[in-house]
Scaffold this motif. Structure first.
Motif, PDB file in Angstrom:
ATOM      1  N   LYS A 242       0.857  -1.182   0.000  1.00 43.53           N
ATOM      2  CA  LYS A 242       0.000   0.000   0.000  1.00 43.53           C
ATOM      3  C   LYS A 242       0.897   1.237   0.000  1.00 43.53           C
ATOM      4  N   PRO A 243       0.389   2.352  -0.486  1.00 44.31           N
ATOM      5  CA  PRO A 243       1.216   3.559  -0.543  1.00 44.31           C
ATOM      6  C   PRO A 243       1.752   3.965   0.828  1.00 44.31           C
ATOM      7  N   ILE A 244       2.980   4.397   0.847  1.00 49.65           N
ATOM      8  CA  ILE A 244       3.593   4.927   2.060  1.00 49.65           C
ATOM      9  C   ILE A 244       3.388   6.442   2.004  1.00 49.65           C
ATOM     10  N   PRO A 245       2.823   7.042   3.060  1.00 51.46           N
ATOM     11  CA  PRO A 245       2.637   8.500   3.022  1.00 51.46           C
ATOM     12  C   PRO A 245       3.967   9.214   2.773  1.00 51.46           C
ATOM     13  N   GLN A 246       3.899  10.266   1.982  1.00 48.51           N
ATOM     14  CA  GLN A 246       5.111  11.011   1.644  1.00 48.51           C
ATOM     15  C   GLN A 246       5.835  11.481   2.897  1.00 48.51           C
ATOM     16  N   SER A 247       5.088  11.884   3.916  1.00 51.22           N
ATOM     17  CA  SER A 247       5.713  12.360   5.152  1.00 51.22           C
ATOM     18  C   SER A 247       6.551  11.265   5.814  1.00 51.22           C
ATOM     19  N   GLU A 248       6.123   9.999   5.684  1.00 47.39           N
ATOM     20  CA  GLU A 248       6.868   8.891   6.271  1.00 47.39           C
ATOM     21  C   GLU A 248       8.140   8.595   5.467  1.00 47.39           C
ATOM     22  N   ILE A 249       8.065   8.752   4.160  1.00 48.02           N
ATOM     23  CA  ILE A 249       9.265   8.560   3.335  1.00 48.02           C
ATOM     24  C   ILE A 249      10.276   9.661   3.644  1.00 48.02           C
ATOM     25  N   VAL A 250       9.785  10.880   3.841  1.00 48.97           N
ATOM     26  CA  VAL A 250      10.675  11.987   4.201  1.00 48.97           C
ATOM     27  C   VAL A 250      11.338  11.701   5.546  1.00 48.97           C
ATOM     28  N   ARG A 251      10.576  11.205   6.530  1.00 44.87           N
ATOM     29  CA  ARG A 251      11.155  10.852   7.837  1.00 44.87           C
ATOM     30  C   ARG A 251      12.242   9.800   7.686  1.00 44.87           C
ATOM     31  N   PHE A 252      11.978   8.765   6.868  1.00 43.99           N
ATOM     32  CA  PHE A 252      12.965   7.711   6.636  1.00 43.99           C
ATOM     33  C   PHE A 252      14.233   8.293   6.021  1.00 43.99           C
ATOM     34  N   MET A 253      14.079   9.108   4.981  1.00 43.42           N
ATOM     35  CA  MET A 253      15.236   9.678   4.305  1.00 43.42           C
ATOM     36  C   MET A 253      16.034  10.595   5.233  1.00 43.42           C
ATOM     37  N   GLN A 254      15.338  11.367   6.074  1.00 41.32           N
ATOM     38  CA  GLN A 254      16.042  12.246   7.011  1.00 41.32           C
ATOM     39  C   GLN A 254      16.811  11.438   8.046  1.00 41.32           C
ATOM     40  N   ALA A 255      16.262  10.291   8.442  1.00 37.55           N
ATOM     41  CA  ALA A 255      16.934   9.448   9.435  1.00 37.55           C
ATOM     42  C   ALA A 255      18.102   8.672   8.836  1.00 37.55           C
ATOM     43  N   LYS A 256      17.927   8.181   7.619  1.00 43.57           N
ATOM     44  CA  LYS A 256      18.929   7.293   7.019  1.00 43.57           C
ATOM     45  C   LYS A 256      19.937   7.990   6.114  1.00 43.57           C
ATOM     46  N   THR A 257      19.506   9.000   5.388  1.00 44.06           N
ATOM     47  CA  THR A 257      20.403   9.692   4.450  1.00 44.06           C
ATOM     48  C   THR A 257      20.181  11.203   4.533  1.00 44.06           C
ATOM     49  N   PRO A 258      20.500  11.810   5.688  1.00 43.02           N
ATOM     50  CA  PRO A 258      20.185  13.232   5.867  1.00 43.02           C
ATOM     51  C   PRO A 258      20.925  14.174   4.919  1.00 43.02           C
ATOM     52  N   HIS A 259      21.998  13.717   4.318  1.00 47.77           N
ATOM     53  CA  HIS A 259      22.787  14.573   3.423  1.00 47.77           C
ATOM     54  C   HIS A 259      22.755  14.063   1.985  1.00 47.77           C
ATOM     55  N   ALA A 260      21.654  13.405   1.583  1.00 46.26           N
ATOM     56  CA  ALA A 260      21.548  12.841   0.232  1.00 46.26           C
ATOM     57  C   ALA A 260      21.666  13.939  -0.818  1.00 46.26           C
ATOM     58  N   LYS A 261      22.449  13.635  -1.842  1.00 44.57           N
ATOM     59  CA  LYS A 261      22.637  14.557  -2.962  1.00 44.57           C
ATOM     60  C   LYS A 261      22.442  13.781  -4.264  1.00 44.57           C
ATOM     61  N   CYS A 262      21.998  14.455  -5.284  1.00 45.51           N
ATOM     62  CA  CYS A 262      21.814  13.846  -6.596  1.00 45.51           C
ATOM     63  C   CYS A 262      23.168  13.399  -7.143  1.00 45.51           C
ATOM     64  N   SER A 263      23.210  12.192  -7.660  1.00 46.41           N
ATOM     65  CA  SER A 263      24.459  11.689  -8.249  1.00 46.41           C
ATOM     66  C   SER A 263      24.766  12.362  -9.580  1.00 46.41           C
ATOM     67  N   GLY A 264      23.764  13.017 -10.172  1.00 50.80           N
ATOM     68  CA  GLY A 264      23.983  13.683 -11.444  1.00 50.80           C
ATOM     69  C   GLY A 264      24.503  15.103 -11.315  1.00 50.80           C
ATOM     70  N   CYS A 265      23.861  15.891 -10.429  1.00 56.53           N
ATOM     71  CA  CYS A 265      24.224  17.309 -10.362  1.00 56.53           C
ATOM     72  C   CYS A 265      24.628  17.790  -8.971  1.00 56.53           C
ATOM     73  N   GLY A 266      24.440  16.960  -7.943  1.00 54.10           N
ATOM     74  CA  GLY A 266      24.841  17.341  -6.598  1.00 54.10           C
ATOM     75  C   GLY A 266      23.812  18.124  -5.800  1.00 54.10           C
ATOM     76  N   GLN A 267      22.666  18.421  -6.406  1.00 54.06           N
ATOM     77  CA  GLN A 267      21.614  19.137  -5.685  1.00 54.06           C
ATOM     78  C   GLN A 267      20.939  18.203  -4.678  1.00 54.06           C
ATOM     79  N   SER A 268      20.183  18.764  -3.737  1.00 55.85           N
ATOM     80  CA  SER A 268      19.525  17.933  -2.728  1.00 55.85           C
ATOM     81  C   SER A 268      18.017  18.149  -2.685  1.00 55.85           C
ATOM     82  N   SER A 269      17.430  18.463  -3.824  1.00 55.67           N
ATOM     83  CA  SER A 269      15.987  18.671  -3.914  1.00 55.67           C
ATOM     84  C   SER A 269      15.389  17.599  -4.820  1.00 55.67           C
ATOM     85  N   PHE A 270      14.574  16.719  -4.209  1.00 56.24           N
ATOM     86  CA  PHE A 270      13.991  15.595  -4.944  1.00 56.24           C
ATOM     87  C   PHE A 270      12.473  15.651  -4.904  1.00 56.24           C
TER      88      PHE A 270
END
Length: 97
Positions: free
Chosen positions: A5-33
């Motif tokens: 079932k769909p995971i609420p966007q807010s929960e995916i954001v929480r996961f990403m903040q907990a696991k990869t707080p400094h994630a950057k795009c591998s293509g351009c280095g930006q951090s807006s997804f």
């Protein structure tokens, strides 16, 4: 197998903040997804899946490759697509308060 079932966007954001707080795009280095597909899973009959193809060999049939459910992100700057397995997200959410 875990829920699809769909995971609420807010929960995916929480996961990403907990696991990869400094994630950057591998293509351009930006951090807006942008989350590409999650709200459409099942509701519109859509599922995002990635084939785990391995190394092709004689007689290899891509249509029999294992697949895994994924969460799909896209870089808001350059459009690079990033796929994240849903299983670790679901596992992490299941133990959160």
């Amino acid at each position: 197998m875990y829920e699809t079932k769909p995971i609420p966007q807010s929960e995916i954001v929480r996961f990403m903040q907990a696991k990869t707080p400094h994630a950057k795009c591998s293509g351009c280095g930006q951090s807006s997804f942008a989350l590409v597909n999650e709200e459409n899973i099942n509701g519109a009959g859509l599922e995002a899946r990635m084939a785990l193809t391995g190394y092709p060999f004689p007689g290899y049939d891509i249509f029999k490759a294992r697949t895994t459910d994924v969460v799909v992100f896209m870089c808001n700057n350059c459009g690079t697509v990033w796929q994240l397995s849903r299983k670790p997200v679901c596992d992490w959410l299941s133990v959160q308060l």
